[in-house]
Design a protein around this motif. Sequence first.
Motif, PDB file in Angstrom:
ATOM      1  N   PHE A   1     -56.365 -30.990  42.382  1.00 55.70           N
ATOM      2  CA  PHE A   1     -57.658 -30.686  41.785  1.00 55.70           C
ATOM      3  C   PHE A   1     -57.770 -31.462  40.486  1.00 55.70           C
ATOM      4  CE2 PHE A   1     -56.878 -26.928  44.432  1.00 55.70           C
ATOM      5  CZ  PHE A   1     -58.063 -26.915  45.159  1.00 55.70           C
ATOM      6  N   GLY A   2     -58.909 -32.127  40.279  1.00 58.03           N
ATOM      7  CA  GLY A   2     -59.063 -32.996  39.133  1.00 58.03           C
ATOM      8  C   GLY A   2     -58.591 -34.397  39.461  1.00 58.03           C
ATOM      9  N   ALA A   3     -58.612 -35.267  38.451  1.00 54.75           N
ATOM     10  CA  ALA A   3     -58.246 -36.664  38.676  1.00 54.75           C
ATOM     11  C   ALA A   3     -57.491 -37.206  37.474  1.00 54.75           C
ATOM     12  CB  ALA A   3     -59.504 -37.501  38.934  1.00 54.75           C
TER      13      ALA A   3
ATOM     14  N   ALA B   1     -54.726 -38.354  34.799  1.00 52.36           N
ATOM     15  CA  ALA B   1     -53.592 -37.693  34.157  1.00 52.36           C
ATOM     16  C   ALA B   1     -53.721 -36.184  34.159  1.00 52.36           C
ATOM     17  CB  ALA B   1     -53.451 -38.201  32.718  1.00 52.36           C
ATOM     18  N   LYS B   2     -54.956 -35.696  34.297  1.00 59.44           N
ATOM     19  CA  LYS B   2     -55.182 -34.254  34.268  1.00 59.44           C
ATOM     20  C   LYS B   2     -55.190 -33.627  35.671  1.00 59.44           C
ATOM     21  CE  LYS B   2     -57.775 -34.206  29.937  1.00 59.44           C
ATOM     22  NZ  LYS B   2     -59.042 -33.789  29.253  1.00 59.44           N
ATOM     23  N   ALA B   3     -54.885 -34.418  36.673  1.00 60.27           N
ATOM     24  CA  ALA B   3     -54.880 -33.894  38.041  1.00 60.27           C
ATOM     25  C   ALA B   3     -53.825 -32.803  38.189  1.00 60.27           C
ATOM     26  CB  ALA B   3     -54.617 -35.019  39.035  1.00 60.27           C
ATOM     27  N   LEU B   4     -54.223 -31.718  38.864  1.00 55.53           N
ATOM     28  CA  LEU B   4     -53.323 -30.587  39.105  1.00 55.53           C
ATOM     29  C   LEU B   4     -52.921 -30.602  40.574  1.00 55.53           C
ATOM     30  CD1 LEU B   4     -52.045 -27.900  38.046  1.00 55.53           C
ATOM     31  CD2 LEU B   4     -54.129 -26.765  38.867  1.00 55.53           C
ATOM     32  N   THR B   5     -51.645 -30.841  40.831  1.00 59.77           N
ATOM     33  CA  THR B   5     -51.151 -30.852  42.204  1.00 59.77           C
ATOM     34  C   THR B   5     -50.873 -29.414  42.634  1.00 59.77           C
ATOM     35  OG1 THR B   5     -50.140 -33.029  41.912  1.00 59.77           O
ATOM     36  CG2 THR B   5     -49.376 -31.703  43.775  1.00 59.77           C
ATOM     37  N   VAL B   6     -51.517 -28.995  43.728  1.00 61.93           N
ATOM     38  CA  VAL B   6     -51.365 -27.629  44.231  1.00 61.93           C
ATOM     39  C   VAL B   6     -50.464 -27.606  45.462  1.00 61.93           C
ATOM     40  CG1 VAL B   6     -52.581 -25.593  45.084  1.00 61.93           C
ATOM     41  CG2 VAL B   6     -53.626 -27.018  43.316  1.00 61.93           C
ATOM     42  N   LEU B   7     -50.694 -28.499  46.396  1.00 61.69           N
ATOM     43  CA  LEU B   7     -49.828 -28.634  47.574  1.00 61.69           C
ATOM     44  C   LEU B   7     -49.113 -29.967  47.483  1.00 61.69           C
ATOM     45  CD1 LEU B   7     -52.273 -27.451  50.405  1.00 61.69           C
ATOM     46  CD2 LEU B   7     -50.581 -26.081  49.167  1.00 61.69           C
ATOM     47  N   ASP B   8     -47.793 -29.936  47.591  1.00 65.70           N
ATOM     48  CA  ASP B   8     -46.995 -31.142  47.380  1.00 65.70           C
ATOM     49  C   ASP B   8     -46.264 -31.523  48.659  1.00 65.70           C
ATOM     50  OD1 ASP B   8     -45.627 -33.255  46.313  1.00 65.70           O
ATOM     51  OD2 ASP B   8     -44.310 -32.064  45.027  1.00 65.70           O
ATOM     52  N   HIS B   9     -46.960 -32.289  49.508  1.00 67.00           N
ATOM     53  CA  HIS B   9     -46.372 -32.825  50.732  1.00 67.00           C
ATOM     54  C   HIS B   9     -45.737 -31.728  51.592  1.00 67.00           C
ATOM     55  CE1 HIS B   9     -46.614 -36.300  47.970  1.00 67.00           C
ATOM     56  NE2 HIS B   9     -47.000 -36.924  49.074  1.00 67.00           N
TER      57      HIS B   9
ATOM     58  N   VAL C   1     -61.115 -26.546  52.605  1.00 70.13           N
ATOM     59  CA  VAL C   1     -60.479 -27.394  51.592  1.00 70.13           C
ATOM     60  C   VAL C   1     -60.035 -28.686  52.255  1.00 70.13           C
ATOM     61  CG1 VAL C   1     -58.541 -27.611  49.990  1.00 70.13           C
ATOM     62  CG2 VAL C   1     -59.697 -25.400  50.249  1.00 70.13           C
ATOM     63  N   ALA C   2     -60.475 -29.827  51.706  1.00 69.27           N
ATOM     64  CA  ALA C   2     -60.091 -31.125  52.243  1.00 69.27           C
ATOM     65  C   ALA C   2     -58.813 -31.602  51.559  1.00 69.27           C
ATOM     66  CB  ALA C   2     -61.210 -32.141  52.022  1.00 69.27           C
ATOM     67  N   LEU C   3     -57.839 -32.032  52.352  1.00 72.47           N
ATOM     68  CA  LEU C   3     -56.601 -32.565  51.794  1.00 72.47           C
ATOM     69  C   LEU C   3     -56.848 -33.933  51.163  1.00 72.47           C
ATOM     70  CD1 LEU C   3     -54.100 -31.722  54.691  1.00 72.47           C
ATOM     71  CD2 LEU C   3     -54.472 -30.425  52.575  1.00 72.47           C
ATOM     72  N   ASP C   4     -56.036 -34.260  50.164  1.00 75.59           N
ATOM     73  CA  ASP C   4     -56.116 -35.585  49.538  1.00 75.59           C
ATOM     74  C   ASP C   4     -55.210 -36.591  50.243  1.00 75.59           C
ATOM     75  OD1 ASP C   4     -57.945 -34.984  47.349  1.00 75.59           O
ATOM     76  OD2 ASP C   4     -56.350 -33.696  46.602  1.00 75.59           O
ATOM     77  N   ALA C   5     -54.205 -36.085  50.922  1.00 71.54           N
ATOM     78  CA  ALA C   5     -53.312 -36.954  51.694  1.00 71.54           C
ATOM     79  C   ALA C   5     -52.618 -36.098  52.739  1.00 71.54           C
ATOM     80  CB  ALA C   5     -52.291 -37.641  50.790  1.00 71.54           C
ATOM     81  N   GLY C   6     -52.022 -36.780  53.718  1.00 68.87           N
ATOM     82  CA  GLY C   6     -51.382 -36.066  54.804  1.00 68.87           C
ATOM     83  C   GLY C   6     -52.364 -35.757  55.923  1.00 68.87           C
TER      84      GLY C   6
END
Length: 249
Positions: free
Chosen positions: A13-15, A17-25, A57-62
């Motif tokens: 969420f966000g973009a 340096a301030k991006a917050l990673t919620v799901l990590d691979h 919720v749309a994933l950013d990758a995977g």
Amino acid sequence: MVKIRLKQALKQFGAGAKALTVLDHVDLEVREHEFVVLVGPSGCGKTTLLGAIAGFVALDAGTLEIDGQRVRGPSRRRIYVSQEPSVFPWLTVEENVAFPLADLPAEAREAEVARQLSRVGLADFRNHYPVQLSGGMKQRLEFARALAAEPEMLLLDEPFGALDPFTRHEHCRELARLWLETRKTCVMVTHDIEEACALATRIVVMSTRPARIIDILDNPLPRPRDLTGDGFHALKTRIHRLLQLVPSI
């Protein structure tokens, strides 16, 4: 048969340096007819993962596939139930359950409504409005409407979180009964480890944010489950230790 397959699922969420990673691979497979429960610390990403499966919720990758097909948005095949009932206050109990059945002939619709209300113990309240129901009864109405839609899977986000402990225990037992009866594929989020042990065929233990899967535990305990037995206690203890809620020995 694998129903849900996530591979290297990443959500931020966000973009910048301030991006917050919620799901990590995150990698996860859910088989058809399973009851999988996600447990983990508050705010770790369990609900985000469930929302991705729902198509909200749309994933950013995977990748995320259901029955081998990419998830590109919500579907009536996947019904999402949260702790806040979304029943329509201007419709009666009967009319709420009938809402997803508009395409059926009147006779078939009435029969299906009667079947679902009987299934959740609300047959005597068919002409009541939601405001006349207790919180627990509203949640049962939510399940009746969800099951009436004949989804392939139920996605449950803390469905009993707003209920008192006694009502929560009763509804947990009822949900176990409904799952045994329908064998819908279920994925559920809960903070209640005892609830997870009572319901799940497998328990997915997640880390603090950004969420990773620490372990996936099979739950072979026979049903109906003895919540006071040694096996039940051992499974709860194992999850607590994985979450570092008690020190390891």
